[in-house]
Every structure is written in structure tokens, then in C-alpha cells.
Scaffold this active site. Structure first.
Site, PDB file in Angstrom:
ATOM      1  N   LYS A   1      -0.681  -4.299  -3.194  1.00  0.00           N
ATOM      2  CA  LYS A   1       0.154  -3.363  -4.204  1.00  0.00           C
ATOM      3  C   LYS A   1       1.305  -4.518  -4.696  1.00  0.00           C
ATOM      4  CE  LYS A   1       0.550  -0.102  -0.446  1.00  0.00           C
ATOM      5  NZ  LYS A   1       1.206   1.208  -0.150  1.00  0.00           N
TER       6      LYS A   1
ATOM      7  N   HIS B   1      10.812  -3.398  -0.421  1.00  0.00           N
ATOM      8  CA  HIS B   1       9.959  -2.323  -0.830  1.00  0.00           C
ATOM      9  C   HIS B   1      10.657  -1.515  -2.261  1.00  0.00           C
ATOM     10  CE1 HIS B   1       7.494  -2.067   2.641  1.00  0.00           C
ATOM     11  NE2 HIS B   1       8.476  -2.113   3.396  1.00  0.00           N
TER      12      HIS B   1
ATOM     13  N   TYR C   1      11.703   3.677   6.314  1.00  0.00           N
ATOM     14  CA  TYR C   1      12.485   2.343   5.730  1.00  0.00           C
ATOM     15  C   TYR C   1      13.724   2.606   6.554  1.00  0.00           C
ATOM     16  CZ  TYR C   1       9.381   2.750   1.748  1.00  0.00           C
ATOM     17  OH  TYR C   1       8.346   2.705   0.855  1.00  0.00           O
TER      18      TYR C   1
ATOM     19  N   HIS D   1       6.766  -6.512  -0.086  1.00  0.00           N
ATOM     20  CA  HIS D   1       5.824  -5.724   0.750  1.00  0.00           C
ATOM     21  C   HIS D   1       4.463  -6.054   0.158  1.00  0.00           C
ATOM     22  CE1 HIS D   1       3.745  -1.453   1.019  1.00  0.00           C
ATOM     23  NE2 HIS D   1       3.383  -2.281   2.169  1.00  0.00           N
TER      24      HIS D   1
ATOM     25  N   CYS E   1       4.049  -3.597  -5.048  1.00  0.00           N
ATOM     26  CA  CYS E   1       5.575  -3.288  -4.427  1.00  0.00           C
ATOM     27  C   CYS E   1       6.329  -4.739  -3.874  1.00  0.00           C
ATOM     28  CB  CYS E   1       5.415  -2.303  -3.283  1.00  0.00           C
ATOM     29  SG  CYS E   1       6.625  -2.040  -2.112  1.00  0.00           S
TER      30      CYS E   1
END
Length: 133
Positions: A121, A10, A39, A115, A123
Site C-alpha cells: 500500500k 497510517h 488504531y 504501514h 499508506c
């Protein structure tokens, strides 16, 4: 110990140069209703690797994937206009590679993912599959 099948990378979705710490992310995640930072590891721009949740704990970083994954976040991922950008420093790139290699030794069957493979996204703002073939 949990069975780990995936290592998911990420970004913090913050602009390059913005100082963000594990404590900041922990505060953001708690504000979203998480128990603590989601995380397992966070990589600062200087390349230092900081622990988040213990590996033995289920993360809160990727819906539907948390139970069997480890989440790594690097600080950055956006340009000054908040558009997705690979803002990793050379130190972050090196530390990320070393961390992933270390995790792969402990979890040899784990696959590496960004991710964005699991969510709509950008990411982590770079192509994880190309980098970790």
C-alpha cells in the site's frame, strides 16, 4: 501492559478536506468485522489527537504487527482523485511529531514505521523513515 516494539503510522486513505472522525473509522472497521476501531490514535486536520483503542489493547491496523505495536492514523492521505498524496496539514505534522515523541519516551526501544513497510500500500503517503530518522 503489552511490549511495544513498533509505532506504525497510517493514513485514512481519504481525500484532503473530507471530514472523517474516529466514529467514522470505528464504523468502517466494525463493518470489516473488527471489534472496534483498529488504531490507537487518530489525528484530525486541525492537529487534535483523538484516542481509538486503548494502548493496552492489541490493535487491528497492520497484519502481523498488531500484538507489539501502536497504530496512529492521520486523516487524509489522498488527493481529490484518490491518488496517494501527503495531505497532512502543518498542524497534523506537528501533532504527529509530538505524539511519536511522547510514545518514544514511554516505549524507548520502539521503532517508527509507515504501514507501507508491511503491506503493498502507499499508506501513509509519505516517507516515514526519512521524517523520523
Amino acid at each position: 501492559m503489552r511490549t511495544i516494539e513498533k509505532i506504525i503510522i497510517h493514513c485514512s486513505a481519504t481525500p484532503a478536506g473530507r471530514a472523517v472522525t474516529v466514529a467514522d473509522i470505528d464504523r468502517w472497521h466494525r463493518a470489516r468485522g473488527f471489534r472496534c476501531i483498529g488504531y490507537h490514535y487518530v489525528i484530525y486536520p486541525d492537529g487534535s489527537i483523538h484516542p481509538g483503542r486503548a494502548e493496552s489493547e492489541i490493535g487491528a491496523h497492520c497484519t502481523g504487527q498488531n500484538a507489539r505495536s501502536i497504530g496512529i492514523c492521520y486523516i487524509g492521505g489522498c488527493d481529490a482523485a484518490m491518488r496517494p498524496a501527503d495531505t497532512r496539514t502543518e498542524a497534523q505534522k506537528l501533532s504527529l511529531r509530538k505524539l511519536v515523541e511522547s510514545l518514544r519516551r514511554r516505549y524507548p526501544t520502539a521503532s517508527i514505521h509507515g504501514h507501507r513497510e508491511f503491506a503493498a500500500k502507499a499508506c501513509p503517503s509519505f516517507d516515514v523513515s526519512a521524517e523520523f530518522r
